[in-house]
Design an enzyme around this catalytic site. Structure first.
Site, mmCIF file in Angstrom:
data_model
loop_
_atom_site.group_PDB
_atom_site.id
_atom_site.type_symbol
_atom_site.label_atom_id
_atom_site.label_comp_id
_atom_site.label_asym_id
_atom_site.label_seq_id
_atom_site.Cartn_x
_atom_site.Cartn_y
_atom_site.Cartn_z
ATOM 1 N N ASP A 129 28.564 -97.422 -79.688
ATOM 2 C CA ASP A 129 29.103 -97.050 -80.808
ATOM 3 C C ASP A 129 27.958 -96.844 -81.647
ATOM 4 O O ASP A 129 26.957 -97.550 -81.517
ATOM 5 C CB ASP A 129 29.816 -98.445 -81.341
ATOM 6 C CG ASP A 129 30.892 -98.153 -82.275
ATOM 7 O OD1 ASP A 129 31.535 -98.998 -83.062
ATOM 8 O OD2 ASP A 129 31.095 -96.591 -82.699
ATOM 9 N N HIS A 187 25.864 -87.245 -81.472
ATOM 10 C CA HIS A 187 26.515 -87.621 -80.140
ATOM 11 C C HIS A 187 25.736 -87.093 -79.079
ATOM 12 O O HIS A 187 25.687 -87.625 -78.050
ATOM 13 C CB HIS A 187 27.874 -86.615 -79.871
ATOM 14 C CG HIS A 187 28.722 -87.153 -80.843
ATOM 15 N ND1 HIS A 187 29.382 -88.628 -80.855
ATOM 16 C CD2 HIS A 187 29.504 -86.858 -82.016
ATOM 17 C CE1 HIS A 187 30.404 -88.899 -81.618
ATOM 18 N NE2 HIS A 187 30.548 -87.573 -82.305
ATOM 19 N N LEU A 201 28.576 -95.067 -61.729
ATOM 20 C CA LEU A 201 28.820 -94.887 -63.256
ATOM 21 C C LEU A 201 30.021 -94.389 -63.187
ATOM 22 O O LEU A 201 30.712 -93.458 -62.868
ATOM 23 C CB LEU A 201 27.820 -93.850 -63.593
ATOM 24 C CG LEU A 201 27.857 -93.051 -64.855
ATOM 25 C CD1 LEU A 201 27.721 -94.343 -65.989
ATOM 26 C CD2 LEU A 201 27.068 -91.917 -65.338
#
Lengths: 281, 335
Positions: free
Chosen positions: B34, B51, B150
């Site tokens: 975040d 991002h 992952l």
């Protein structure tokens, strides 16, 4: 070489434990002083002493008087930008003190919170439900006095579905005692119910979605999800507290519920009032 | 490799890593990454840049995790709630994801060398078809790798995941593979998107928010939660070490709580099996009460047959999921 690392690791952890113990000791000793500024300064000094890493959101509790601000509690609640509709008190400590928990519940009611849940991960409160309720009623009398207790009526929701939508009178609070069985086990039971309906051909698997599951897991239509959970104790985990309901819950940690003060609770509520929920946007 | 930054730790970092590794280490860490947008505002750059930097930070963090022998990482990349954002932002994120997956597929050799297995958890049907196809290709291509894992949560919320698991169990009942009495906490766990992974030991959320935002709510009930105020694109090796230290401090009490929970679960399952057997005996018995030994035998038989049913069902479920992905890849090949 490995032994050296192990040794250093042990030293590091001993230091951390000492650090933690010192904080707790100071908290207890300073509670008996009234030097708020002094205590805050000392506490702030102690916190980063061993480590220079950025610390997570833990509150440094301030000492304070317990009674005496009784008449301001309601006003305090109104002064906050937002108050949780439903607060969860997660006691992650080995020995619960019923009086302190009862105090917390009564303060929450006085400040204006409508739904209060009390939880511990061993199910101790659930088993001693009646003892806790007696304690809450007793503390309500003591802290709010006779007048106040009449104004703030409390309803205890026993576990078992409470289907009727309670009329929420002004100042009526609902107290619920929870255990881990209300978490995952409840979800599994709802799943069994739905699968059973599918077995009886009353439903198809395609009918199952978040809304259907949510309505089964909602005790009563009016009980909101917990907005805020205050966690008491050193363990950094939800310990099985209502997994389904805590998707947007804010978590604030307090070191201990033992000898907790109203100021501790109120500063947690102030923290909550200042957080911004973007809800994905 | 674009998803895992190449490089080694410097001397001090290596020293600290070795010291930490003397204690219990998390095997599976989950991240809520975040703070990208706040970072972009702070640096006065475009949101999209925030991002992108966030993705670069992910690559770096994965490298640190490998250096710390943490072989499984789950990240919250895109929530179903994030579809509420502006069309531009959502399209930008979808485009970024597409580019990253395409790039991933170009690095097959590296992925094989490092043994990286990529999984994507979420409701893929909510995503644009071309992205679904790229994801499917990446997942299928790395399926057999087993050195490090992952898990990327994309178009994911925990409630959808749990509801989906219940729906799958209901599907199992419809297909006659399991009975509704077979539904248990363990079975539900096996029907989640994350069924191939153990529960995370440590969950880290950056940017100072102290909520779970519908991420792995079922799986993290006994995980160590660490909330850190640093913004994700500014995450450092030392932040990670701090989180691991918190994990080590909480390790014993959490282990104890987890063991207690597991014991409770086993007891509940045993009781449920007993109740089912008692029910069966009542309906199919000849009225005479069975002795203790016969009852015990019946219980063992019932448990064994339930476990067999459940295994068959889970096999069918895995097959259904694999077919969904291989169908997407063959569509992509034809296109």
């Amino acid at each position: 070489m490995v032994l050296v690392y192990e040794f250093v690791w042990r030293v590091l952890h001993v230091l951390l434990h000492i650090h933690r113990t010192l904080i707790t000791l100071f908290r207890i000793r300073l509670r008996n002083w009234n030097g708020q500024l002094w205590s805050r300064a000392l506490a702030t000094l102690l916190v980063p002493i061993a480590l220079s890493f950025p610390k997570q959101k833990k509150l440094v509790p301030a000492p304070g008087k317990r009674v005496g601000r009784r008449y301001r509690w309601g006003a305090d609640g109104k002064s906050l930008e937002k108050l949780p509709d439903h607060i969860g008190l997660l006691i992650a400590e080995e020995e619960p003190r019923y009086t302190d928990i009862a105090n917390l519940v009564v303060w929450c009611m006085a400040v204006g919170i409508s739904y209060i849940s009390v939880y511990d991960n061993h199910g101790v409160f659930r088993r001693n439900n009646s003892r806790l309720m007696e304690e809450i009623l007793k503390q309500q009398q003591e802290l709010l006095g006779l007048e106040g207790s009449k104004q703030h009526s409390v309803e205890f929701l026993n576990n078992g579905t409470d289907k009727q939508d309670n009329q929420v009178l002004s100042c009526q609070a609902v107290v619920k005692v929870l255990s881990p069985d209300d978490g995952k086990l409840r979800i599994v039971q709802a799943a069994q119910q739905l699968c059973s309906a599918v077995e009886q051909m009353e439903k198809t698997s395609k009918d199952i979605n978040v809304t259907v599951l949510d309505s089964l897991l909602r005790e009563s239509k009016s009980t909101p999800d917990p907005d805020l959970v205050l966690k008491f104790g050193p363990i950094e985990s939800t310990l099985g507290f209502l997994p389904w309901h805590i998707r947007l819950t804010e978590f604030i940690s307090l070191p201990s519920h033992v000898d907790v003060s109203y100021e501790d609770l109120f500063s947690a509520l102030q923290h909550y009032a200042s957080c911004e929920q973007r809800l994905g946007k | 490799m674009s998803w895992i930054r190449e490089g080694e730790l410097n001397f001090i970092e290596k020293l600290s890593a070795n010291i930490l590794k003397a204690g219990p280490m998390p095997k599976h860490v989950a991240f809520i990454m975040d703070g990208n947008r706040r970072y972009a505002r702070k640096r006065q750059v475009e949101r999209q840049e925030g991002h992108t930097q966030g993705f670069d930070k992910l690559a770096e963090t994965l490298r640190w995790c490998l250096n710390l022998s943490i072989h499984e990482v789950t990240v919250y990349a895109f929530s179903i709630e994030n579809f509420k954002r502006s069309k531009d932002e959502v399209d930008g994120l979808m485009e970024l994801a597409k580019q990253k997956f395409i790039r991933l597929l170009e690095e097959q050799e590296n992925l094989e060398k490092h043994g990286v297995c990529i999984r994507v958890l979420g409701d893929l049907t909510l995503l644009p078809l071309d992205l679904q196809q790229h994801i499917a290709r990446a997942v299928v291509a790395t399926r057999t790798h087993n050195k490090c894992f992952l898990n990327v949560c994309f178009a994911y919320t925990s409630r959808h995941e749990i509801a989906n698991a219940v729906r799958e169990m209901a599907w199992g009942v419809e297909q006659g593979l399991i009975k509704s009495s077979d539904v248990s906490e363990a079975l539900l766990g096996h029907c989640l998107y994350s069924s191939n992974s153990p529960n995370p030991d440590l969950l880290i959320r950056t940017s100072g928010e102290v909520r779970l935002s519908d991420f792995l709510l079922w799986q993290t009930s006994h995980s160590c939660l660490v909330f850190q105020s640093v913004l994700w694109p500014e995450y450092s090796f030392w932040n990670l070490c701090d989180a691991i230290l918190q994990y080590q401090l909480n390790h014993r009490p959490l282990q104890k709580a987890r063991d207690q929970h597991r014991e409770g679960q086993a007891l509940q399952q045993h009781e449920a099996d007993r109740a089912c057997v008692a029910d069966l005996l009542q309906h199919h018995g000849n009225g005479k009460p069975l002795d203790a030994q016969r009852r015990q035998e019946a219980l063992l038989n019932y448990t064994a047959s339930r476990e067999e049913r459940v295994q068959d069902f889970l096999g069918a479920l895995q097959h259904k999921r694999d077919s969904f992905l291989t169908d997407l890849t063959s569509q992509a090949a034809l296109a």
